[in-house]
Write a protein that holds these residues in place. Structure first.
Motif, PDB file in Angstrom:
ATOM      1  N   ALA A  10       0.837  -1.202   0.000  1.00 61.83           N
ATOM      2  CA  ALA A  10       0.000   0.000   0.000  1.00 61.83           C
ATOM      3  C   ALA A  10       0.871   1.251   0.000  1.00 61.83           C
ATOM      4  O   ALA A  10       0.582   2.222  -0.709  1.00 61.83           O
ATOM      5  CB  ALA A  10      -0.922  -0.008   1.220  1.00 61.83           C
ATOM      6  N   ALA A  11       1.941   1.226   0.779  1.00 67.29           N
ATOM      7  CA  ALA A  11       2.848   2.378   0.825  1.00 67.29           C
ATOM      8  C   ALA A  11       3.513   2.598  -0.537  1.00 67.29           C
ATOM      9  O   ALA A  11       3.651   3.742  -0.988  1.00 67.29           O
ATOM     10  CB  ALA A  11       3.905   2.181   1.910  1.00 67.29           C
ATOM     11  N   LEU A  12       3.913   1.515  -1.198  1.00 68.63           N
ATOM     12  CA  LEU A  12       4.526   1.638  -2.523  1.00 68.63           C
ATOM     13  C   LEU A  12       3.548   2.219  -3.539  1.00 68.63           C
ATOM     14  O   LEU A  12       3.934   3.039  -4.381  1.00 68.63           O
ATOM     15  CB  LEU A  12       5.042   0.280  -3.005  1.00 68.63           C
ATOM     16  N   LEU A  13       2.305   1.824  -3.458  1.00 64.45           N
ATOM     17  CA  LEU A  13       1.299   2.361  -4.376  1.00 64.45           C
ATOM     18  C   LEU A  13       1.077   3.847  -4.130  1.00 64.45           C
ATOM     19  O   LEU A  13       1.015   4.641  -5.074  1.00 64.45           O
ATOM     20  CB  LEU A  13      -0.010   1.592  -4.234  1.00 64.45           C
ATOM     21  N   ALA A  14       0.992   4.234  -2.863  1.00 63.70           N
ATOM     22  CA  ALA A  14       0.834   5.660  -2.538  1.00 63.70           C
ATOM     23  C   ALA A  14       2.063   6.445  -2.978  1.00 63.70           C
ATOM     24  O   ALA A  14       1.942   7.532  -3.564  1.00 63.70           O
ATOM     25  CB  ALA A  14       0.588   5.838  -1.037  1.00 63.70           C
ATOM     26  N   LEU A  15       3.243   5.899  -2.730  1.00 65.59           N
ATOM     27  CA  LEU A  15       4.476   6.581  -3.132  1.00 65.59           C
ATOM     28  C   LEU A  15       4.605   6.677  -4.650  1.00 65.59           C
ATOM     29  O   LEU A  15       5.086   7.683  -5.172  1.00 65.59           O
ATOM     30  CB  LEU A  15       5.694   5.868  -2.549  1.00 65.59           C
ATOM     31  N   GLY A  16       4.173   5.641  -5.352  1.00 67.37           N
ATOM     32  CA  GLY A  16       4.224   5.674  -6.814  1.00 67.37           C
ATOM     33  C   GLY A  16       3.374   6.802  -7.369  1.00 67.37           C
ATOM     34  O   GLY A  16       3.815   7.570  -8.231  1.00 67.37           O
ATOM     35  N   SER A  17       2.156   6.918  -6.859  1.00 69.56           N
ATOM     36  CA  SER A  17       1.291   8.012  -7.322  1.00 69.56           C
ATOM     37  C   SER A  17       1.825   9.360  -6.880  1.00 69.56           C
ATOM     38  O   SER A  17       1.755  10.339  -7.629  1.00 69.56           O
ATOM     39  CB  SER A  17      -0.140   7.814  -6.807  1.00 69.56           C
ATOM     40  N   ALA A  48      -6.350  10.654  -5.477  1.00 67.61           N
ATOM     41  CA  ALA A  48      -7.186   9.641  -4.833  1.00 67.61           C
ATOM     42  C   ALA A  48      -6.347   8.438  -4.406  1.00 67.61           C
ATOM     43  O   ALA A  48      -6.518   7.912  -3.295  1.00 67.61           O
ATOM     44  CB  ALA A  48      -8.307   9.209  -5.769  1.00 67.61           C
ATOM     45  N   ALA A  49      -5.427   7.998  -5.260  1.00 64.11           N
ATOM     46  CA  ALA A  49      -4.601   6.827  -4.950  1.00 64.11           C
ATOM     47  C   ALA A  49      -3.694   7.087  -3.752  1.00 64.11           C
ATOM     48  O   ALA A  49      -3.450   6.175  -2.949  1.00 64.11           O
ATOM     49  CB  ALA A  49      -3.772   6.434  -6.174  1.00 64.11           C
ATOM     50  N   ILE A  50      -3.209   8.298  -3.616  1.00 62.25           N
ATOM     51  CA  ILE A  50      -2.373   8.627  -2.462  1.00 62.25           C
ATOM     52  C   ILE A  50      -3.197   8.487  -1.180  1.00 62.25           C
ATOM     53  O   ILE A  50      -2.759   7.850  -0.215  1.00 62.25           O
ATOM     54  CB  ILE A  50      -1.783  10.041  -2.596  1.00 62.25           C
ATOM     55  N   VAL A  51      -4.382   9.068  -1.174  1.00 62.07           N
ATOM     56  CA  VAL A  51      -5.254   8.980   0.011  1.00 62.07           C
ATOM     57  C   VAL A  51      -5.628   7.523   0.289  1.00 62.07           C
ATOM     58  O   VAL A  51      -5.536   7.047   1.427  1.00 62.07           O
ATOM     59  CB  VAL A  51      -6.509   9.862  -0.167  1.00 62.07           C
ATOM     60  N   LEU A  52      -6.042   6.801  -0.752  1.00 62.48           N
ATOM     61  CA  LEU A  52      -6.412   5.395  -0.577  1.00 62.48           C
ATOM     62  C   LEU A  52      -5.231   4.563  -0.086  1.00 62.48           C
ATOM     63  O   LEU A  52      -5.393   3.688   0.769  1.00 62.48           O
ATOM     64  CB  LEU A  52      -6.943   4.828  -1.893  1.00 62.48           C
ATOM     65  N   GLY A  53      -4.046   4.837  -0.616  1.00 63.05           N
ATOM     66  CA  GLY A  53      -2.857   4.107  -0.190  1.00 63.05           C
ATOM     67  C   GLY A  53      -2.513   4.371   1.268  1.00 63.05           C
ATOM     68  O   GLY A  53      -2.174   3.442   2.013  1.00 63.05           O
ATOM     69  N   LEU A  54      -2.610   5.623   1.678  1.00 62.96           N
ATOM     70  CA  LEU A  54      -2.335   5.947   3.084  1.00 62.96           C
ATOM     71  C   LEU A  54      -3.375   5.310   4.002  1.00 62.96           C
ATOM     72  O   LEU A  54      -3.029   4.824   5.092  1.00 62.96           O
ATOM     73  CB  LEU A  54      -2.280   7.459   3.273  1.00 62.96           C
ATOM     74  N   LEU A  55      -4.638   5.297   3.567  1.00 65.04           N
ATOM     75  CA  LEU A  55      -5.664   4.620   4.356  1.00 65.04           C
ATOM     76  C   LEU A  55      -5.397   3.117   4.432  1.00 65.04           C
ATOM     77  O   LEU A  55      -5.570   2.492   5.483  1.00 65.04           O
ATOM     78  CB  LEU A  55      -7.051   4.878   3.761  1.00 65.04           C
ATOM     79  N   ALA A  56      -4.954   2.525   3.320  1.00 66.58           N
ATOM     80  CA  ALA A  56      -4.638   1.096   3.313  1.00 66.58           C
ATOM     81  C   ALA A  56      -3.461   0.794   4.238  1.00 66.58           C
ATOM     82  O   ALA A  56      -3.437  -0.246   4.904  1.00 66.58           O
ATOM     83  CB  ALA A  56      -4.345   0.625   1.889  1.00 66.58           C
TER      84      ALA A  56
END
Length: 165
Positions: A10-17, A48-56
């Motif tokens: 999840a952190a990698l996805l948020a960081l990627g975005s 949105a992906a950053i917020v969703l990733g941080l929530l995940a």
């Protein structure tokens, strides 16, 4: 086999975005490349992906919630890839852009307000490639990166569901 836990994925996805969005803002504010309306549309799914990733990340211990959030990141990245593909088509003159392509000025009945807005508003056309590398525009690179992030998100969800923990 790569073994990345749910929180790190999840952190990698948020960081990627965040990296892609940061790059877009760097091109805008450091490189001086003003975004067109389609460029802006490509930024919103990253937000949105950053917020969703941080929530995940925050809900990583609650696997069903975290997996749902990561699945939503995949959807956001696929939407972004679709917008990027549309933008590439506009840049390549395969089809017309939206009615907003070419101007961000809204309708008005006041000619003086329109003139003032025109004089103060840079017109950024969606059908002109502002930057490219290896023959691929910024929209194209964003689309490819979004597909990679979506694939990683889908892989993460499928892997976790297969583990059944």
């Amino acid at each position: 086999m790569i073994d990345i836990d749910l929180r790190r994925a999840a952190a990698l996805l948020a960081l990627g975005s965040a990296a892609l969005l940061g790059g877009a803002f760097a091109f805008q504010y450091i490189g001086g490349l003003a975004p067109c309306v389609l460029c802006w549309y490509q930024r919103y799914p990253h937000m949105a992906a950053i917020v969703l990733g941080l929530l995940a990340v925050a809900f990583a211990d609650r696997k069903p919630i975290a997996l749902t959030l990561i699945a939503l990141i995949a959807v956001a990245m696929l939407v972004d890839a679709g917008v990027a593909t549309f933008h590439v088509g506009v840049e390549q003159h395969w089809w017309e852009g939206t009615s907003e392509c070419g101007s961000t000025i809204g309708p008005t009945n006041d000619p003086d307000a329109l003139l003032k807005a025109l004089m103060n508003q840079p017109i950024v056309r969606c059908n002109e490639v502002a930057w490219s590398m290896l023959g691929i525009s910024m929209a194209g690179w964003n689309g490819l990166a979004c597909l990679a992030l979506a694939a990683f998100a889908i892989w993460t969800v499928k892997r976790e569901l297969a583990r059944g923990r």
